[in-house]
Design an enzyme around this catalytic site. Structure first.
Site, PDB file in Angstrom:
ATOM      1  N   HIS A  76       0.142   5.297   2.291  1.00 40.82           N
ATOM      2  CA  HIS A  76       1.329   4.832   1.549  1.00 40.82           C
ATOM      3  C   HIS A  76       1.039   5.047   0.067  1.00 40.82           C
ATOM      4  CE1 HIS A  76       2.335   2.122   5.179  1.00 40.82           C
ATOM      5  NE2 HIS A  76       3.073   3.214   5.207  1.00 40.82           N
ATOM      6  N   SER A  77       1.770   5.946  -0.529  1.00 39.03           N
ATOM      7  CA  SER A  77       1.362   6.486  -1.826  1.00 39.03           C
ATOM      8  C   SER A  77       1.313   5.458  -2.945  1.00 39.03           C
ATOM      9  CB  SER A  77       2.309   7.612  -2.227  1.00 39.03           C
ATOM     10  OG  SER A  77       3.653   7.294  -1.945  1.00 39.03           O
ATOM     11  N   ARG A  78       2.135   4.441  -2.911  1.00 42.60           N
ATOM     12  CA  ARG A  78       2.160   3.490  -4.039  1.00 42.60           C
ATOM     13  C   ARG A  78       0.974   2.532  -4.010  1.00 42.60           C
ATOM     14  NH1 ARG A  78       7.676   0.311  -2.244  1.00 42.60           N
ATOM     15  NH2 ARG A  78       6.872  -1.059  -0.617  1.00 42.60           N
ATOM     16  N   GLU A  79       0.240   2.504  -2.954  1.00 45.60           N
ATOM     17  CA  GLU A  79      -0.875   1.560  -2.814  1.00 45.60           C
ATOM     18  C   GLU A  79      -2.138   2.166  -3.426  1.00 45.60           C
ATOM     19  OE1 GLU A  79       1.419   0.088   1.225  1.00 45.60           O
ATOM     20  OE2 GLU A  79      -0.661   0.750   1.426  1.00 45.60           O
ATOM     21  N   ARG A 107       6.661   5.141  -1.507  1.00 43.43           N
ATOM     22  CA  ARG A 107       5.761   4.732  -0.400  1.00 43.43           C
ATOM     23  C   ARG A 107       5.582   5.853   0.614  1.00 43.43           C
ATOM     24  NH1 ARG A 107       4.878   0.288   3.484  1.00 43.43           N
ATOM     25  NH2 ARG A 107       5.663   0.899   5.523  1.00 43.43           N
ATOM     26  N   ASN A 150       2.942   5.972   8.320  1.00 47.85           N
ATOM     27  CA  ASN A 150       2.324   5.031   9.248  1.00 47.85           C
ATOM     28  C   ASN A 150       3.326   4.532  10.278  1.00 47.85           C
ATOM     29  OD1 ASN A 150       0.005   3.768  10.212  1.00 47.85           O
ATOM     30  ND2 ASN A 150       0.523   1.820   9.199  1.00 47.85           N
ATOM     31  N   ARG A 151       4.345   5.340  10.555  1.00 46.51           N
ATOM     32  CA  ARG A 151       5.296   5.090  11.664  1.00 46.51           C
ATOM     33  C   ARG A 151       5.543   6.398  12.400  1.00 46.51           C
ATOM     34  NH1 ARG A 151       4.267   0.978   9.645  1.00 46.51           N
ATOM     35  NH2 ARG A 151       5.508  -0.927   9.353  1.00 46.51           N
ATOM     36  N   HIS A 154      -4.906   0.219   3.962  1.00 41.68           N
ATOM     37  CA  HIS A 154      -3.586   0.001   3.361  1.00 41.68           C
ATOM     38  C   HIS A 154      -3.666  -1.193   2.423  1.00 41.68           C
ATOM     39  CE1 HIS A 154      -1.519   2.337   6.709  1.00 41.68           C
ATOM     40  NE2 HIS A 154      -2.775   2.211   7.106  1.00 41.68           N
ATOM     41  N   SER A 155      -2.566  -1.427   1.713  1.00 34.89           N
ATOM     42  CA  SER A 155      -2.469  -2.626   0.867  1.00 34.89           C
ATOM     43  C   SER A 155      -1.032  -3.134   0.919  1.00 34.89           C
ATOM     44  CB  SER A 155      -2.850  -2.224  -0.567  1.00 34.89           C
ATOM     45  OG  SER A 155      -2.476  -3.227  -1.475  1.00 34.89           O
ATOM     46  N   TYR A 156      -0.867  -4.411   1.008  1.00 34.86           N
ATOM     47  CA  TYR A 156      -1.741  -5.542   0.859  1.00 34.86           C
ATOM     48  C   TYR A 156      -1.323  -6.633   1.847  1.00 34.86           C
ATOM     49  CZ  TYR A 156       2.290  -7.664  -1.471  1.00 34.86           C
ATOM     50  OH  TYR A 156       3.564  -8.154  -1.738  1.00 34.86           O
ATOM     51  N   TYR A 181       3.106  -8.141  12.355  1.00 34.83           N
ATOM     52  CA  TYR A 181       4.388  -7.990  13.065  1.00 34.83           C
ATOM     53  C   TYR A 181       4.316  -6.733  13.940  1.00 34.83           C
ATOM     54  CZ  TYR A 181       4.803  -5.446   8.561  1.00 34.83           C
ATOM     55  OH  TYR A 181       4.561  -4.668   7.430  1.00 34.83           O
ATOM     56  N   GLU A 191      -5.542  -4.272   5.459  1.00 34.21           N
ATOM     57  CA  GLU A 191      -4.568  -4.516   4.395  1.00 34.21           C
ATOM     58  C   GLU A 191      -5.351  -5.246   3.305  1.00 34.21           C
ATOM     59  OE1 GLU A 191      -0.793  -3.049   5.971  1.00 34.21           O
ATOM     60  OE2 GLU A 191      -1.375  -3.797   3.990  1.00 34.21           O
TER      61      GLU A 191
END
Lengths: 93, 310
Positions: free
Chosen positions: B70-73, B128, B145-146, B197-199, B249, B271
């Protein structure tokens, strides 16, 4: 660069599954307006959502009208992003 | 551009160009133990690079670690870079890591979503997904990641291309995912997969697409507990752990479910820390503490993998 001035990240603490589904509904009510950073998962976990400045009033009214307790985790995202950019530039210098 | 890693700051965030330049210097300076493999091209034709840490042998058992899907992390890429440096600096010093590398290889993909990452620097810091587009589809990007085959399209993913959890048109449709799938499948000897991943401050194992426990649940749960305890000892960050669907989830089409279903028993997703103040926008001052604690958990998983061959 897109500018996120005035956008906030609200941290919502849902008390039960009903409140969680109210938050999920919000995503439907405000398509592309609410960006979940921590999605609705379970009552014991916080839900973080970025809300654009233009939507803040509506979203906060929605939360308050449904008794959803929230706090402002990030008051203005652009301030954080500007600090991040400055830190990168400083490191490069 | 930096000409050597000595002037590279591990406590700062970096652009894609800086990271790729660092990778070239890093591999040159540690050629005895690190090499660079290009496993594919992204949707916008950027190189997808993996660092291979190896002390020899052929097709050894190996551990896969990826950051930045996820690029923004950004904290995850920074953690990956620090971890790479930690591996080369600790080899020959930390006997546990030395044992691991004398027997196994480690593959580390730092920028798993190069297009999205470049876009967070150029246009939208909060992007993201990747940057794929399809004719007739208004919105850009798939949640990488889906997009994995296991449970594809199930609960916790979205078929709306404009959603942040859009799963894509079909499993492994995204070049960034199919590159990893091909690499891991061709290798045939990956024994652990760690996706960072974060967070949320969690350490999780399969499944995300189902509430059904995996067959190795007990072992994975115990190992998560040990890893979370090792992480806690560093800076006191308390992680929760468990399967994705019962801890966080339902999330379908995620990396670790595919890995587990592909025979990689020790599949975990981190995370990273949640200080309750910044979300994934952790200030650069928190890069090294976050990386330090994460390393101790990764190390725990790696030594368990070494000591429990299967």
């Amino acid at each position: 660069q897109m500018n996120f001035t005035g956008d906030q990240v609200l941290r919502v603490l849902a008390k039960n599954d009903k409140q969680l589904s109210l938050l999920r509904d919000l995503e439907g009510l405000k398509p592309l307006k609410v960006d979940f950073w921590r999605g609705p998962a379970r009552p014991s976990l916080p839900v973080d959502m970025r809300v654009p400045y233009s939507e803040l009033k509506d979203v906060k009214e929605y939360l308050e009208s449904h008794g959803l307790a929230y706090s402002i985790m990030i008051k203005d995202i652009q301030v954080l992003l500007d600090q991040e950019r400055e830190a990168m530039a400083k490191s490069r210098r | 551009l930096e000409r050597s890693t000595s002037s590279f700051s591990y406590s700062s965030y970096h652009t894609l160009e800086e990271i790729y330049s660092w990778i070239d210097s890093f591999v040159t300076e540690h050629a005895n133990i690190v090499s660079k493999i290009q496993i594919g091209q992204s949707f916008e034709n950027r190189s997808i690079l993996v660092l291979k840490f190896s002390t020899g042998g052929f097709q050894r058992q190996a551990i896969w670690i990826d950051t930045g899907i996820h690029s923004r992390e950004w904290i995850t890429h920074a953690t990956g870079i620090w971890t790479a440096d930690k591996i080369v600096s600790e080899y020959g010093k930390d006997c546990i890591l030395t044992n691991i590398l004398d027997t196994m290889d480690i593959f580390l993909e730092i920028v798993s979503n190069p297009d999205g990452f470049a876009f967070t620097h150029s246009m939208n810091r909060l992007w993201r997904k990747n940057k794929s587009s399809r004719p007739g589809v208004a919105c850009i990007g798939v949640d990488l990641n889906r997009n994995w085959k296991s449970g594809f399209g199930g609960n916790g993913s979205n078929d709306n291309p404009c959603s942040e959890t859009y799963h894509g048109p079909y499993p492994h449709s995204e070049p960034e995912v199919s590159a990893i799938v091909k690499f891991i499948t061709d290798h045939r000897n990956i024994k652990a997969l760690i996706s960072i991943h974060s967070y949320s401050q969690m350490l999780m194992y399969p499944y995300g697409y189902s509430l059904e426990p995996v067959s190795s649940k007990e072992e994975l749960c115990n190992l998560s507990k040990s890893a979370a305890q090792a992480l806690y000892k560093v800076h006191g960050m308390q992680y929760t752990y468990g399967s994705i669907s019962t801890t966080l989830y339902m999330a379908s089409g995620v990396t670790v479910d595919w890995a587990y279903d592909s025979g990689i028993k020790y599949s975990f997703s981190f995370e990273l820390r949640d200080t309750g103040q910044y979300g994934f926008l952790l200030p650069a001052t928190q890069i090294i503490p976050t990386a330090q604690e994460t390393w101790m958990a990764i190390r725990t998983i790696m030594i368990h993998t070494l000591n429990h061959p299967y």
